[in-house]
Design an enzyme around this catalytic site. Structure first.
Site, PDB file in Angstrom:
ATOM      1  N   TRP A 193       0.865  -1.186   0.000  1.00  0.00           N
ATOM      2  CA  TRP A 193       0.000   0.000   0.000  1.00  0.00           C
ATOM      3  C   TRP A 193       0.904   1.239   0.000  1.00  0.00           C
ATOM      4  O   TRP A 193       1.838   1.325   0.810  1.00  0.00           O
ATOM      5  CB  TRP A 193      -0.895  -0.034   1.248  1.00  0.00           C
ATOM      6  CG  TRP A 193      -1.746   1.188   1.424  1.00  0.00           C
ATOM      7  CD1 TRP A 193      -2.538   1.780   0.500  1.00  0.00           C
ATOM      8  CD2 TRP A 193      -1.890   1.965   2.627  1.00  0.00           C
ATOM      9  NE1 TRP A 193      -3.174   2.874   1.043  1.00  0.00           N
ATOM     10  CE2 TRP A 193      -2.788   3.008   2.342  1.00  0.00           C
ATOM     11  CE3 TRP A 193      -1.348   1.871   3.906  1.00  0.00           C
ATOM     12  CZ2 TRP A 193      -3.162   3.951   3.291  1.00  0.00           C
ATOM     13  CZ3 TRP A 193      -1.718   2.804   4.852  1.00  0.00           C
ATOM     14  CH2 TRP A 193      -2.620   3.837   4.546  1.00  0.00           C
ATOM     15  N   ASP A 274      -1.022  -5.249   9.345  1.00  0.00           N
ATOM     16  CA  ASP A 274      -1.937  -4.182   8.939  1.00  0.00           C
ATOM     17  C   ASP A 274      -3.231  -4.890   8.531  1.00  0.00           C
ATOM     18  O   ASP A 274      -3.261  -5.609   7.529  1.00  0.00           O
ATOM     19  CB  ASP A 274      -1.331  -3.411   7.758  1.00  0.00           C
ATOM     20  CG  ASP A 274      -2.231  -2.276   7.274  1.00  0.00           C
ATOM     21  OD1 ASP A 274      -3.370  -2.163   7.782  1.00  0.00           O
ATOM     22  OD2 ASP A 274      -1.801  -1.515   6.377  1.00  0.00           O
ATOM     23  N   LYS A 310     -13.278   0.203   5.660  1.00  0.00           N
ATOM     24  CA  LYS A 310     -13.889  -0.602   4.590  1.00  0.00           C
ATOM     25  C   LYS A 310     -15.005  -1.490   5.122  1.00  0.00           C
ATOM     26  O   LYS A 310     -16.098  -1.517   4.575  1.00  0.00           O
ATOM     27  CB  LYS A 310     -12.843  -1.486   3.913  1.00  0.00           C
ATOM     28  CG  LYS A 310     -11.461  -0.911   3.845  1.00  0.00           C
ATOM     29  CD  LYS A 310     -11.301   0.084   2.734  1.00  0.00           C
ATOM     30  CE  LYS A 310      -9.944   0.754   2.872  1.00  0.00           C
ATOM     31  NZ  LYS A 310      -9.477   1.407   1.698  1.00  0.00           N
TER      32      LYS A 310
HETATM   33  N1  KET Z   1      -3.819  -0.300   5.281  1.00  0.00           N
HETATM   34  C1  KET Z   1      -4.083  -0.680   4.029  1.00  0.00           C
HETATM   35  C2  KET Z   1      -3.458  -1.929   3.531  1.00  0.00           C
HETATM   36  C3  KET Z   1      -4.942   0.085   3.249  1.00  0.00           C
HETATM   37  O1  KET Z   1      -5.199  -0.338   2.021  1.00  0.00           O
HETATM   38  C4  KET Z   1      -5.501   1.272   3.743  1.00  0.00           C
HETATM   39  C5  KET Z   1      -6.338   2.117   2.896  1.00  0.00           C
HETATM   40  C6  KET Z   1      -5.210   1.612   5.074  1.00  0.00           C
HETATM   41  C7  KET Z   1      -4.355   0.804   5.813  1.00  0.00           C
HETATM   42  C8  KET Z   1      -5.726   2.824   5.754  1.00  0.00           C
HETATM   43  O2  KET Z   1      -7.039   3.082   5.690  1.00  0.00           O
HETATM   44  P1  KET Z   1      -7.717   4.043   6.786  1.00  0.00           P
HETATM   45  O3  KET Z   1      -8.811   4.698   6.049  1.00  0.00           O
HETATM   46  O4  KET Z   1      -6.673   4.988   7.281  1.00  0.00           O
HETATM   47  O5  KET Z   1      -8.184   3.152   7.864  1.00  0.00           O
HETATM   48  N2  KET Z   1      -6.332   2.053   1.632  1.00  0.00           N
HETATM   49  C9  KET Z   1      -7.141   2.762   0.660  1.00  0.00           C
HETATM   50  C10 KET Z   1      -7.347   4.207   0.927  1.00  0.00           C
HETATM   51  C11 KET Z   1      -6.093   5.006   1.101  1.00  0.00           C
HETATM   52  O6  KET Z   1      -5.137   4.886   0.324  1.00  0.00           O
HETATM   53  O7  KET Z   1      -6.064   5.791   2.057  1.00  0.00           O
HETATM   54  C12 KET Z   1      -6.587   2.474  -0.725  1.00  0.00           C
HETATM   55  O8  KET Z   1      -5.574   1.785  -0.864  1.00  0.00           O
HETATM   56  O9  KET Z   1      -7.207   2.911  -1.699  1.00  0.00           O
END
Ligand code: KET
Length: 465
Positions: A193, A274, A310
């Protein structure tokens, strides 16, 4: 803005050359801690007033931020901004991992709406939470992750504090590593990511990559992964995606997880999970937590960052947690106290709304079941578009290319294997917005748009090199 005096020739900040800026910077003491501008006789303004200089001078505003260059757009969230600016009728946003309905609209879960109206009726207050967050949330989130009967919970060996969603929780863990494991390296998968590298860079935690994705097999480079983890300095942190690896959608098998745990244990590394997609990958909360539970069952100490963006669709509520599993309850208490100490000067205490939503849903058996049903529905819709995209590619592509890797990937993404120029073609010609690493978010795709997307992929794959 600092009010200053410049010779007219370089009066406009935008036209000021770097060197004249440097000179003015010296004169004005820009960038220093002192912001005083005494109008003594050596000050250019004083000179101008006394007409001792022949050249004309004018008072203009020069920003002290002049030296700050433009940051590039974020590789993921920047895609949404570009998408919004596009007016084409067929545009499709497959960039950010955010769930959409079949009508491609954002989705607020029914169970969330229900619980929010209960909260409103109850008239919950808006007092500060403690630094560690809402107690009922912290309990619920750790139990959801490990299972309520897990010995790590029973023996109170988990330090859990509420974080600002997955990102904020990872950042807090990074700060803990930086403070208490100086010099320790974090191993991250290649690819991973996009924000992982930013998080460790900003926390000044050194990192390196382990092999993960094998473009030849469009699968896991398991041998490479194992040998890179083995080769890392003893006591490194190994960042693992609990399920639904982002961006590849390729997870180790249960047997492979066991072997990964073996080398981590052998090398005295610390696993750092994660978990951003619990329940969203398979539709089952327990199945998606199996990797984390396997490591905990071995008695290993580990870190786990969680997110409810999500699986509960709480993206903007910024709700998640950091859990640190320790070998003793005593160590967990001390770790928790230090996590709080790190959080206090950063953001003081976390927001309450999302925490209450999670705690109320997980704490009520009927609501919990409603959530699980909705999560299965969301995971099911993503699986359906995955299948339909695959079918469309097979029907439309006459080249004989094997597209079956798409069906082997899990979670909300598909890693298409499209290169940067091919991804550019997807956007420039087809108005399909995606990240430049070839990742598409299937959660942003509808059944109705699968054929259009298949056409775009086939064109980009075969006609752009
Ligand atoms: N870890 C992973 C692997 C992940 O894909 C995301 C979010 C997060 C943590 C963090 O999400 P949060 O909303 O802070 O709980 N991924 C999507 C959004 C982004 O990039 O912020 C994405 O990959 O599209």
């Amino acid at each position: 803005m600092a009010s200053s005096v410049l010779p007219l020739a370089s009066a406009s900040p935008s036209s000021a050359s770097r060197s004249s800026l440097e000179n003015n910077k010296k004169k004005l003491n820009l960038g220093s801690n002192s912001l005083s501008f005494d109008l003594d006789k050596n000050h250019p303004f004083a000179k101008a007033k006394s007409f001792s200089r022949i050249s004309m001078v004018a008072s203009v505003n020069v920003s002290r931020f002049e030296g700050i260059t433009m940051a590039p757009p974020d590789p993921i969230l920047g895609v949404s901004e570009a998408f919004k600016a596009d007016t084409h009728g067929n545009k499709l946003n497959l960039g950010v991992g955010a769930y959409r309905t079949e009508e491609l609209q954002p989705y607020v879960l029914d169970v969330v709406k229900k619980v929010e109206s209960l909260m409103l009726e109850r008239g919950d207050n808006k007092e500060y939470l403690p630094i560690e967050g809402l107690a009922a949330f912290n309990k619920a989130t750790a139990e959801l992750l490990f299972g309520a009967n897990n010995p790590v919970i029973k023996q109170q060996r988990v330090a859990t504090i509420q974080g600002l969603s997955g990102t904020g929780s990872l950042r807090l863990a990074a700060a803990l590593i930086e403070r208490y494991f100086p010099g320790a390296k974090v191993l991250i998968s290649s690819p991973t990511w996009g924000n992982h590298k930013n998080i460790f860079n900003d926390a000044r935690v050194p990192w390196s990559e382990y092999r993960y994705y094998d473009p030849k097999t469009v699968g896991l480079d398991f041998e490479g992964m194992i040998s890179d983890i083995k080769a890392a300095p003893e006591g490194s942190f190994v960042l693992l995606h609990g399920c639904a690896h982002n961006p590849t959608g390729i997870d180790p098998t249960p047997e492979q997880w066991e072997k990964i745990a073996d080398v981590i244990q052998e090398k005295n590394h610390i696993p750092f999970f994660d978990v951003a997609y619990q329940g969203f990958a398979s539709g089952s909360l327990d199945a998606d937590a199996a990797s984390v539970r396997l490591f905990a069952a071995r008695g290993l100490e580990l870190l786990v960052a969680q997110s409810y963006s999500k699986n509960l669709g709480l993206y903007a509520e910024r709700i998640g947690a950091i859990n640190v599993v320790c070998t003793s309850a005593d160590a967990a208490t001390r770790v928790k106290s230090q996590l709080k100490r790190l959080a206090r000067p950063m953001y003081s205490n976390p927001p309450v709304h999302g925490a209450r939503i999670v705690a109320n849903i997980v704490g009520d058996p009927a609501l919990f079941n409603e959530w699980k049903a909705e999560m299965e529905m969301m995971a099911g819709r993503i699986k359906n578009v995955r299948q339909k995209l695959y079918d469309s590619l097979c029907v439309k592509d006459k080249s004989g290319k094997d597209w079956s890797f798409i069906l082997k990937q899990i979670g909300m993404f598909s890693f298409t294997g499209l290169s940067k120029v091919q991804s550019d073609n997807m956007t420039d010609k087809w108005h399909v917005y995606m990240t430049k690493d070839g990742r598409i978010s299937l959660a942003g795709l509808s059944l109705a748009k699968c054929e259009y997307l298949a056409d775009a992929i086939i064109d980009s794959f075969h006609n752009v090199r």
